[in-house]
Design an enzyme around this catalytic site. Structure first.
Site, PDB file in Angstrom:
ATOM      1  CD  GLU A 276      -2.470 -14.173  -2.714  1.00  0.00           C
ATOM      2  OE1 GLU A 276      -1.567 -14.383  -3.760  1.00  0.00           O
ATOM      3  OE2 GLU A 276      -3.776 -13.841  -3.113  1.00  0.00           O
ATOM      4  NE  ARG A 501     -12.280  -6.514  -7.665  1.00  0.00           N
ATOM      5  CZ  ARG A 501     -10.857  -7.834  -8.278  1.00  0.00           C
ATOM      6  NH1 ARG A 501     -11.838  -8.807  -8.073  1.00  0.00           N
ATOM      7  NH2 ARG A 501     -10.054  -7.327  -8.064  1.00  0.00           N
ATOM      8  CE  LYS A 511      -1.646  -9.468  -7.759  1.00  0.00           C
ATOM      9  NZ  LYS A 511      -1.646 -10.337  -5.853  1.00  0.00           N
TER      10      LYS A 511
END
Length: 840
Positions: A276, A501, A511
């Site tokens: 994104e 991950r 973020k």
């Protein structure tokens, strides 16, 4: 016959029977040691209740109340009644919850009780989706990796037992926890039956061969054991990635779709990296980049860079630019750079088709109403939206009106008609389109509505003929909806496969939290070298090849990785050890005069730029009467454990043929700091007395010739930004965990003049790499990638200090264009040893 109970016991038994216990249980409780405490507690409860019936408890609740009476004697009456009320209203329904409640209120006796914190500590209202449970278990297993990998299935009972005691897994239903844990173990080690068979075969063989000592238990699967990678390709040749399906191996609802797919791909692997564009990439993304681009390259396939740009509210051009730059910096070139927005028209047409097929409907339900339909915060029963049975024609009209801008954000959405009875939340009629009313950076004001990730991602994978949709395990639950939508629209269906991950100890990757650090000036921008964004690691001078090596060494499995920071730093050090030249850098200089050398004395010493790599060449180092050494290498008060320069000491100078001996030193009258040390150069040719036969200095120090020293404007030394290992787990309190000593700026450092040779050679090599990639692009008839490197390619090992690189703030030329007129700014890449900085 048992003795007749005393009147006191009979009285207590009658009381407990009134509270709801059976006659036998009432008598047993009345005879117990805790009967008086239980009696008092329930009496208090009766006195506190306005309704006698309210105080009656069922058998299970009475059992919990007796546990409370026994174990909570140290609490005040008010706090015990608070717990009893929680038992009454069924917030506390298990013995573990009551024990947690007693523990919590013992530690937090203040009143009124913080209900939210109390409920959280006691597992009140706890719920967990299958995907979340899987992620939690994998995280727990990863934390116990050494023991888990060593024992395999043989240690399952022990590990699962400990798992049931850990927060928040302790609140999961035991059978659900056991089933989910068994699924994780099956993924890691194969089936339990196969394990038993293998163990039995091993035992039989050991017995037959009379070598029982060699049958120590089952081998762990390579999927669970991080393998040391001799090359980055090793992670594709073995372990989880090596077992993925071959192109064409993903079954289709419509067989013709696979035929069309293989005709287009010609049987090649196609992957995609779909970030994104709403923030900067971080260290965790390096794994996704290496996995997706590397897997395609290993199989001679292709990987797209696809921007998932469906939320114009959060997207900025700088994110697009830096994402591509990061990918290229790590050494990969996208097959094509695409955008989800490339397919807006096609996605809209498919949404219309989904409505026509009866698999989608428009709805004006509010966010609160949708939440309630899905069970709400209390995870109650689910129910359909009032709009679910809306006529298709009405949904088509309202969807067209959504596109035409006739609704404001939140007034109307398009929802997929999935399966509200499913245990998977991604099947609870999730939203496909919403009204945003924001201009898009590529399509302008053409669209008032935008598709969601859940609608867009799988269809873009289908449009681009992705053979392997590789993502992290938090998307396990989304796989069902992914496949459902492809099948509902009868389009080609890629196969989604999930891996664990990467999370690095001490790193913030949220973020939102990173943005707060940057916006409120806790750090100096997104590329502050204390962060673990890729732009920050680049500026810090971490070689991209070291990052790829780090990911490869970890291996790829379905278990998430919370990796120790020192493991990452050791990988970086190992890479720099053999790839960087070595120079003398003095961080905090003290002037040294060799008083027995002439004022114009100068000796040229040849030394290799790297003692283990002759190909780096040699440099001529000037040795003069005036030198500088580091203040850490001199101590005015000698001690037995200090072997560097001090009164009475003789030390060696790196690469200098003869040692030097202390004579005297001078200090600043105002501060007492040592400013000048006078020494003697121990050379018999100068008339000095020879040192004892076989004399060898105990200490060797680095130095720089003062007349030839190159000034360093700043040397920036970085330590961990956060004090704890997992600051992300602190929630919004992560700012309280900031390390006030994470940055030290040292002014006045000097480096030897050979630094200019290293600068020229490093920049020249970087240009050669760019030319090679441009030549390769010409041969492949693809776009030539631009240079993505800066001054950080100038890296060197400062002898006895650390690894450094040039920062972009450096100025390499003066006004006349002379290189040697520069002003250098150095960034610490890594210390020479893991504990170097801690010791300081």
């Amino acid at each position: 016959m048992p003795p007749k109970p005393s009147p006191e016991v009979e009285h207590l038994a009658a009381f407990f029977a009134q509270c709801g216990l059976s006659q036998q249980r009432s008598l047993e409780t009345a005879r117990s040691k805790t009967a008086p405490q239980a009696h008092r507690l329930l009496q208090l409860a009766n006195a506190d209740s306005d309704n006698d019936n309210h105080s009656r408890l069922d058998d299970k609740q009475i059992t919990l109340a007796l546990q409370l009476a026994k174990d909570a004697q140290a609490l005040t009456d008010d706090l015990r009644l608070y717990i009893l009320d929680a038992i009454r209203d069924r917030r506390l329904a298990k013995a573990d919850q009551v024990a947690a409640a007693i523990k919590y209120l013992t530690a937090h006796p203040e009143q009124p009780v913080d209900t939210a914190s109390f409920n959280e500590a006691c597992g009140v209202g706890f719920s967990i989706t299958p995907a979340e449970l899987d992620t939690r278990i994998r995280a727990y297993v990863a934390d116990k990796a050494d023991e888990v990998n060593k024992l395999g299935w043989a240690g399952f009972s022990k590990v699962s037992g400990l798992m049931r005691q850990a927060d928040p897994l302790r609140w999961v239903a035991p059978l659900d926890l056991k089933g989910a844990a068994e699924a994780v173990y099956t993924d890691m080690f194969g089936s339990r039956d196969a394990h038993k068979l293998k163990a039995q075969q091993a035992a039989d063989k050991a017995k037959k061969d009379n070598k029982a000592a060699n049958a120590a238990g089952p081998k762990a699967s390579t999927s669970a054991v991080p393998l040391h990678a001799e090359s980055p390709d090793d992670m594709f040749a073995q372990g989880w990635l090596s077992r993925l399906h071959k192109p064409g191996g993903n079954e289709q609802k419509i067989p013709e779709r696979m035929q069309e797919h293989l005709a287009w791909t010609k049987g090649k692997v196609f992957t995609r990296f779909p970030p994104e564009p709403n923030g900067f990439l971080h260290i965790g993304h390096s794994k996704a980049i290496a996995v997706n681009f590397g897997f395609a390259k290993y199989h001679k396939g292709h990987c797209y860079l696809r921007y998932d740009d469906t939320n114009p509210e959060a997207e900025e051009q700088i994110y697009f630019d830096k994402i591509l730059e990061n990918v290229r910096w790590l050494g990969y070139e996208p097959y094509q750079v695409t955008h989800s927005s490339d397919h807006f028209a096609e996605l809209y047409d498919l949404a219309v088709l989904l409505i026509k097929k009866g698999f989608a409907y428009t709805s004006n339900d509010t966010a609160e109403e949708i939440s309630a339909q899905r069970g709400g915060k209390d995870h109650g029963p689910r129910h359909d939206s009032k709009d679910r049975s809306k006529p298709v024609d009405q949904s088509l009209r309202e969807f067209a009106d959504m596109r035409a801008g006739k609704y404001k954000p939140g007034e109307m959405v398009l929802r997929m008609k999935q399966d509200m009875s499913s245990s998977n939340p991604t099947m609870w009629d999730i939203i496909a389109y919403r009204v945003l009313g924001k201009p898009h950076h590529r399509t302008g004001t053409e669209w008032a509505i935008y598709p969601t990730y859940d609608f867009t991602h799988c269809l873009c994978d289908s449009f681009e003929n992705i053979s392997h949709s590789l993502c992290t395990t938090e998307f396990i639950g989304a796989r069902t909806a992914y496949e459902w939508l492809c099948d509902a629209l009868e389009v080609y269906k890629p196969r989604q496969s999930e891996y664990g991950r990467l999370t690095l100890e001490g790193a913030i990757t949220s973020k939102r939290k990173l943005l707060k650090l940057v916006k409120e000036n806790y750090v100096n921008g997104w590329d502050d070298p204390r962060l673990y964004t890729l732009v920050a690691l680049k500026r810090r001078g971490v070689p991209p090849a070291a990052i790829i090596s780090f990911v490869s060494n970890l291996g790829v499995s379905t278990s998430p990785s919370l990796v120790q920071l020192q493991r990452f730093e050791q990988t970086v050090r190992s890479h720099l050890e053999m790839s960087t030249p070595r120079l003398n850098l003095v961080l905090r200089p003290i002037k040294v005069t060799l008083e027995n050398l002439p004022a114009d004395f100068q000796l040229s010493l040849d030394k290799p730029l790297h003692p283990k790599d002759p190909s780096m060449g040699t440099i001529a180092v000037p040795f003069s009467r005036e030198l500088v050494i580091d203040s850490d290498d001199f101590r005015a008060e000698p001690s037995k454990d200090f072997f560097r320069l001090a009164p009475g000491a003789t030390v060696g100078l790196l690469n200098v043929p003869r040692p030097v001996t202390y004579v005297r030193h001078e200090t600043d009258p105002a501060t007492g700091a040592v400013t000048h040390v006078v020494c003697r150069y121990e050379d018999e040719a100068l008339g000095e007395q020879p040192l004892a036969p076989g004399f060898k200095p105990k200490g060797w120090i680095h130095w720089v010739s003062a007349p030839h020293a190159v000034a360093v404007r700043e040397a920036r030394l970085f330590r961990r930004l956060f004090k704890s290992d997992n600051p992300g787990a602190l929630g919004d309190k992560y700012l309280d965990d900031l390390n006030p000593d994470s940055l030290e700026v040292v002014k006045g450092a000097v480096v030897e003049s050979a630094v200019w040779r290293v600068v020229r050679d490093s920049l020249s090599r970087a240009k050669d790499v760019v030319r090679q990639r441009q030549d390769e692009a010409t041969r492949n008839r693809t776009e030539a990638p631009p240079s993505v490197d800066g001054l950080e390619v100038v890296r060197f090992q400062a002898n006895r200090v650390a690894y450094f690189c040039l920062d972009g703030d450096s100025v390499l030329q003066d006004e006349s264009g002379e290189v040697d007129g520069g002003k250098l700014v150095l960034n610490l890449i890594a210390n020479l040893k893991e504990d170097k900085l801690k010791a300081k």
